[in-house]
Design a protein around this motif. Structure first.
Motif, PDB file in Angstrom:
ATOM      1  N   ALA A   1       6.621  59.177  84.070  1.00  0.00           N
ATOM      2  CA  ALA A   1       6.112  58.853  82.781  1.00  0.00           C
ATOM      3  C   ALA A   1       5.065  59.673  82.082  1.00  0.00           C
ATOM      4  O   ALA A   1       3.915  59.398  82.017  1.00  0.00           O
ATOM      5  N   GLU A   2       5.171  60.870  81.895  1.00  0.00           N
ATOM      6  CA  GLU A   2       4.497  61.998  81.532  1.00  0.00           C
ATOM      7  C   GLU A   2       5.160  63.255  80.845  1.00  0.00           C
ATOM      8  O   GLU A   2       6.474  63.323  81.150  1.00  0.00           O
ATOM      9  N   ASP A   3       4.769  63.933  79.949  1.00  0.00           N
ATOM     10  CA  ASP A   3       5.359  64.889  79.305  1.00  0.00           C
ATOM     11  C   ASP A   3       5.914  66.153  79.877  1.00  0.00           C
ATOM     12  O   ASP A   3       7.156  66.306  79.336  1.00  0.00           O
ATOM     13  N   SER A   4       5.333  66.412  80.996  1.00  0.00           N
ATOM     14  CA  SER A   4       6.017  67.796  81.502  1.00  0.00           C
ATOM     15  C   SER A   4       7.206  67.341  82.395  1.00  0.00           C
ATOM     16  O   SER A   4       8.485  68.144  82.200  1.00  0.00           O
ATOM     17  N   SER A   5       7.672  66.089  82.595  1.00  0.00           N
ATOM     18  CA  SER A   5       9.083  65.535  83.019  1.00  0.00           C
ATOM     19  C   SER A   5       9.848  65.826  81.920  1.00  0.00           C
ATOM     20  O   SER A   5      11.063  66.262  82.312  1.00  0.00           O
ATOM     21  N   ALA A   6       9.316  65.488  80.954  1.00  0.00           N
ATOM     22  CA  ALA A   6      10.684  65.555  79.778  1.00  0.00           C
ATOM     23  C   ALA A   6      10.893  67.045  79.415  1.00  0.00           C
ATOM     24  O   ALA A   6      12.220  67.069  79.156  1.00  0.00           O
ATOM     25  N   ASP A   7       9.940  67.865  79.700  1.00  0.00           N
ATOM     26  CA  ASP A   7      10.273  69.288  79.596  1.00  0.00           C
ATOM     27  C   ASP A   7      11.231  69.813  80.443  1.00  0.00           C
ATOM     28  O   ASP A   7      12.396  70.399  80.387  1.00  0.00           O
ATOM     29  N   ALA A   8      11.038  69.336  81.825  1.00  0.00           N
ATOM     30  CA  ALA A   8      11.874  69.612  82.942  1.00  0.00           C
ATOM     31  C   ALA A   8      13.360  69.136  82.752  1.00  0.00           C
ATOM     32  O   ALA A   8      14.382  69.819  83.041  1.00  0.00           O
ATOM     33  N   TYR A   9      13.141  67.827  82.333  1.00  0.00           N
ATOM     34  CA  TYR A   9      14.463  67.048  82.117  1.00  0.00           C
ATOM     35  C   TYR A   9      15.392  67.940  80.980  1.00  0.00           C
ATOM     36  O   TYR A   9      16.548  68.117  81.197  1.00  0.00           O
ATOM     37  N   GLY A  10      14.943  68.437  80.153  1.00  0.00           N
ATOM     38  CA  GLY A  10      15.662  69.178  78.883  1.00  0.00           C
ATOM     39  C   GLY A  10      16.166  70.355  79.752  1.00  0.00           C
ATOM     40  O   GLY A  10      17.453  70.826  79.471  1.00  0.00           O
ATOM     41  N   LEU A  11      15.447  71.287  80.561  1.00  0.00           N
ATOM     42  CA  LEU A  11      15.952  72.417  81.071  1.00  0.00           C
ATOM     43  C   LEU A  11      17.289  71.946  82.145  1.00  0.00           C
ATOM     44  O   LEU A  11      18.091  72.760  82.126  1.00  0.00           O
TER      45      LEU A  11
END
Length: 412
Positions: free
Chosen positions: A312-322
């Motif tokens: 539950a933090e922003d860098s996971s969202a970036d990695a999820y997109g990749l």
């Protein structure tokens, strides 16, 4: 002894040996029936008998209460007296009769082994803990009861800021599946956390089998994860540090996307579920893992696929997109039917404030794939890693273990 209860049933209090009480509780859960209905059926069947059953040892019988239809207990009491047996003996015989006529169901073996690809390009999100915990939950003893989080309540409790102890639990039989955990990460975290040593680099390994350099049988590399709750159902294919070279080796392999499937085909038939703990990578090894998780001909949608682990933090969202971009490319380029099993939000702690709660809310807003589990950031997982034991063996009733069982059922 009876007392009033709502509806058309009355509360009955008697005695029953502890072993029979436990067997009744487990078997009723296995057949998804209430204990009261099991006892009712057992008494009804016992009363139809032309003679008594063999005597049951009732020494040390303890208090036992249930609800029966109005009048059944008094009629049963009369029958016991006319047959010359005590009420406790008659009840014990009735329960034994129900157990014998309702044997424990055998585990249903799937036509296609479930293949779960746990992944995310970002490291440190706890992919290994989720892979291990899911495998452990799938393999737990089906003849014992284990606490499971009731999934429909977890989101409300988390968003409401309640303590984890307030979440609703239910005791359910284990799933009893045969599970293979595959450590596909050259860092060897899964192997070490489960108390095993990485394979020696000069010996055989999964990497060598995928690269066409096998030195023996892949089955000879598999080791058991030993604990009574798993029986002989949970196995591990350890990692080797030569997996750091896997992408380079795969670049020279024909049909490299199918390399993992070719290697595991020799042993996957021995298992009901194969769980791949992927490295934090978007290279050729991830392509091979995703290809292995594709839907095969005749396989039901959602039986196999990708389980994305995030925080539950922003860098996971970036990695999820990749990661999702890579999966979409594979789907389109190779015409694969590759399903998402869901998203797991790991290491969640509402006490971290707005960043954690708002990020969780954002993950919950994604409907395809949807969130299938939220696992708290608690000490038991870290302790289990330190002592190199499976979490569900080290602390089987902790909130993380309870959540892992709910996750396993959500995707099984």
């Amino acid at each position: 002894m009876t007392s009033p209860s709502p509806g058309d049933r009355e509360k009955v209090v008697s005695k029953l040996p502890s072993v029979l009480q436990q067997d009744l509780k487990i078997r009723a859960a296995q057949h998804n029936v209430d204990i009261q209905h099991a006892v009712e059926a057992g008494i009804r069947a016992w009363r139809r008998l032309g003679s008594n059953l063999s005597s049951v040892d009732t020494a040390g019988a303890k208090s036992f209460a249930t609800f029966l239809p109005d009048g059944q207990w008094e009629e049963f009491r009369t029958d016991c007296a006319s047959r010359g047996v005590s009420l406790i003996q008659g009840l014990a015989q009735s329960v034994v009769m129900w157990l014998e006529t309702n044997p424990a169901p055998t585990a249903v073996r799937p036509e296609h082994p479930k293949r779960i690809i746990t992944c995310n390009q970002k490291g440190g999100v706890g992919k290994t803990a989720i892979a291990a915990g899911t495998g452990e939950a799938l393999a737990e003893d089906a003849d014992a009861l284990h606490p499971v989080r009731i999934s429909k309540h977890f989101a409300a409790a988390l968003f409401g800021g309640e303590e984890s102890s307030s979440l609703d639990h239910e005791d359910l039989p284990g799933l009893g599946l045969r599970v293979l955990l595959v450590d596909f990460d050259p860092q060897c975290h899964l192997t070490k956390q489960l108390g095993h040593q990485p394979l020696p680099i000069e010996g055989d390994s999964l990497t060598k089998h995928m690269a066409g350099e096998a030195m023996g049988r892949l089955a000879d590399l598999v080791v058991p994860v030993e604990d009574p709750r798993f029986g002989d159902r949970l196995h591990l294919l350890p990692a080797c540090t030569d997996a750091f070279l896997l992408d380079v080796k795969l670049s020279a392999v024909r049909a490299r996307e199918a390399a993992l499937e070719r290697a595991l085909s020799a042993i996957e038939g021995d298992y009901d579920a194969v769980i791949i703990d992927c490295p934090p990578s978007l290279g050729l090894s991830m392509d091979a893992a995703a290809y292995y998780g594709r839907r095969r001909q005749g396989e039901a949608p959602g039986n196999s696929g990708v389980l994305v682990v995030v925080q539950a933090e922003d860098s996971s969202a970036d990695a999820y997109g990749l990661l999702t971009s890579q999966i979409e490319d594979l789907r389109n380029d190779m015409h694969l039917e590759l399903d998402y099993l869901g998203i797991v939000v790991n290491h969640y702690d509402a006490r971290r404030g707005y960043i954690a709660t708002s990020s969780l809310s954002s993950w919950m807003d994604i409907k395809d794939p949807r969130v299938v589990g939220v696992i708290g950031d608690l000490k038991e997982q870290k302790e289990a890693v330190r002592v190199k034991q499976p979490l569900l063996a080290y602390s089987p009733r902790c909130d993380q273990a309870v959540g892992m069982r709910a996750l396993a059922r959500e995707i099984s």
